[in-house]
Design a protein around this motif. Sequence first.
Motif, mmCIF file in Angstrom:
data_model
loop_
_atom_site.group_PDB
_atom_site.id
_atom_site.type_symbol
_atom_site.label_atom_id
_atom_site.label_comp_id
_atom_site.label_asym_id
_atom_site.label_seq_id
_atom_site.Cartn_x
_atom_site.Cartn_y
_atom_site.Cartn_z
ATOM 1 N N ASP A 54 -2.504 -33.824 28.792
ATOM 2 C CA ASP A 54 -3.292 -34.762 27.998
ATOM 3 C C ASP A 54 -2.554 -36.092 27.987
ATOM 4 O O ASP A 54 -1.428 -36.178 27.499
ATOM 5 C CB ASP A 54 -3.477 -34.270 26.565
ATOM 6 C CG ASP A 54 -4.359 -33.043 26.482
ATOM 7 O OD1 ASP A 54 -5.201 -32.868 27.375
ATOM 8 O OD2 ASP A 54 -4.200 -32.263 25.536
ATOM 9 N N VAL A 56 -2.438 -39.806 26.577
ATOM 10 C CA VAL A 56 -2.922 -40.629 25.471
ATOM 11 C C VAL A 56 -2.619 -42.086 25.804
ATOM 12 O O VAL A 56 -1.490 -42.431 26.123
ATOM 13 C CB VAL A 56 -2.231 -40.234 24.150
ATOM 14 C CG1 VAL A 56 -2.755 -41.081 23.003
ATOM 15 C CG2 VAL A 56 -2.426 -38.759 23.860
ATOM 16 N N TYR A 57 -3.656 -42.932 25.748
ATOM 17 C CA TYR A 57 -3.473 -44.346 26.061
ATOM 18 C C TYR A 57 -4.443 -45.180 25.227
ATOM 19 O O TYR A 57 -5.340 -44.652 24.591
ATOM 20 C CB TYR A 57 -3.670 -44.608 27.562
ATOM 21 C CG TYR A 57 -5.045 -44.243 28.069
ATOM 22 C CD1 TYR A 57 -6.028 -45.200 28.205
ATOM 23 C CD2 TYR A 57 -5.353 -42.925 28.411
ATOM 24 C CE1 TYR A 57 -7.290 -44.874 28.670
ATOM 25 C CE2 TYR A 57 -6.613 -42.583 28.879
ATOM 26 C CZ TYR A 57 -7.568 -43.563 29.008
ATOM 27 O OH TYR A 57 -8.816 -43.232 29.457
ATOM 28 N N THR A 58 -4.199 -46.484 25.207
ATOM 29 C CA THR A 58 -5.058 -47.398 24.464
ATOM 30 C C THR A 58 -5.900 -48.200 25.441
ATOM 31 O O THR A 58 -5.375 -48.782 26.387
ATOM 32 C CB THR A 58 -4.216 -48.347 23.595
ATOM 33 O OG1 THR A 58 -3.403 -47.559 22.723
ATOM 34 C CG2 THR A 58 -5.098 -49.259 22.767
ATOM 35 N N GLY A 61 -8.347 -51.527 22.653
ATOM 36 C CA GLY A 61 -7.970 -51.353 21.256
ATOM 37 C C GLY A 61 -8.258 -49.987 20.672
ATOM 38 O O GLY A 61 -8.017 -49.750 19.496
ATOM 39 N N ARG A 62 -8.771 -49.073 21.468
ATOM 40 C CA ARG A 62 -9.081 -47.720 20.983
ATOM 41 C C ARG A 62 -8.157 -46.705 21.634
ATOM 42 O O ARG A 62 -7.909 -46.754 22.831
ATOM 43 C CB ARG A 62 -10.532 -47.351 21.318
ATOM 44 C CG ARG A 62 -11.539 -48.203 20.558
ATOM 45 C CD ARG A 62 -12.929 -47.737 20.784
ATOM 46 N NE ARG A 62 -13.057 -46.367 20.280
ATOM 47 C CZ ARG A 62 -14.156 -45.643 20.416
ATOM 48 N NH1 ARG A 62 -15.197 -46.135 21.035
ATOM 49 N NH2 ARG A 62 -14.201 -44.427 19.942
ATOM 50 N N ARG A 63 -7.675 -45.778 20.828
ATOM 51 C CA ARG A 63 -6.836 -44.691 21.335
ATOM 52 C C ARG A 63 -7.722 -43.713 22.100
ATOM 53 O O ARG A 63 -8.747 -43.267 21.581
ATOM 54 C CB ARG A 63 -6.157 -43.988 20.170
ATOM 55 C CG ARG A 63 -5.152 -42.961 20.585
ATOM 56 C CD ARG A 63 -4.364 -42.510 19.347
ATOM 57 N NE ARG A 63 -3.334 -41.580 19.720
ATOM 58 C CZ ARG A 63 -3.384 -40.278 19.474
ATOM 59 N NH1 ARG A 63 -4.401 -39.774 18.803
ATOM 60 N NH2 ARG A 63 -2.419 -39.496 19.867
ATOM 61 N N THR A 64 -7.319 -43.395 23.320
ATOM 62 C CA THR A 64 -8.129 -42.543 24.195
ATOM 63 C C THR A 64 -7.263 -41.417 24.753
ATOM 64 O O THR A 64 -6.076 -41.602 24.987
ATOM 65 C CB THR A 64 -8.702 -43.385 25.356
ATOM 66 O OG1 THR A 64 -9.396 -44.503 24.808
ATOM 67 C CG2 THR A 64 -9.648 -42.579 26.208
ATOM 68 N N VAL A 65 -7.866 -40.261 24.961
ATOM 69 C CA VAL A 65 -7.156 -39.120 25.529
ATOM 70 C C VAL A 65 -7.905 -38.651 26.768
ATOM 71 O O VAL A 65 -9.119 -38.464 26.743
ATOM 72 C CB VAL A 65 -7.057 -37.948 24.525
ATOM 73 C CG1 VAL A 65 -6.347 -36.757 25.151
ATOM 74 C CG2 VAL A 65 -6.346 -38.381 23.257
#
Length: 77
Positions: A54, A56-58, A61-65
Amino acid sequence: MNGVAQQRGVDYDQLGRTLVFRNELAEEGKLGFWRWLSLFLGVAGTYRKNDTVDVVYTLNGRRTVATLRAERPTEGV
């Protein structure tokens, strides 16, 4: 990987947009006829390795997986 945090430079390296893990990621292959039949009949289960990562990145401006699976290297790489 599989719910365990990994550290860049310790557990994996980043080459451009590619993550290269120092330990091999395993994936479950296709089930053979007898294994499929035993699953279908409820005789046995399967507990093969099937690693996922998994990331996890931005983005905007939204945190995304993103969930990734192992990819086999191509010839000559």
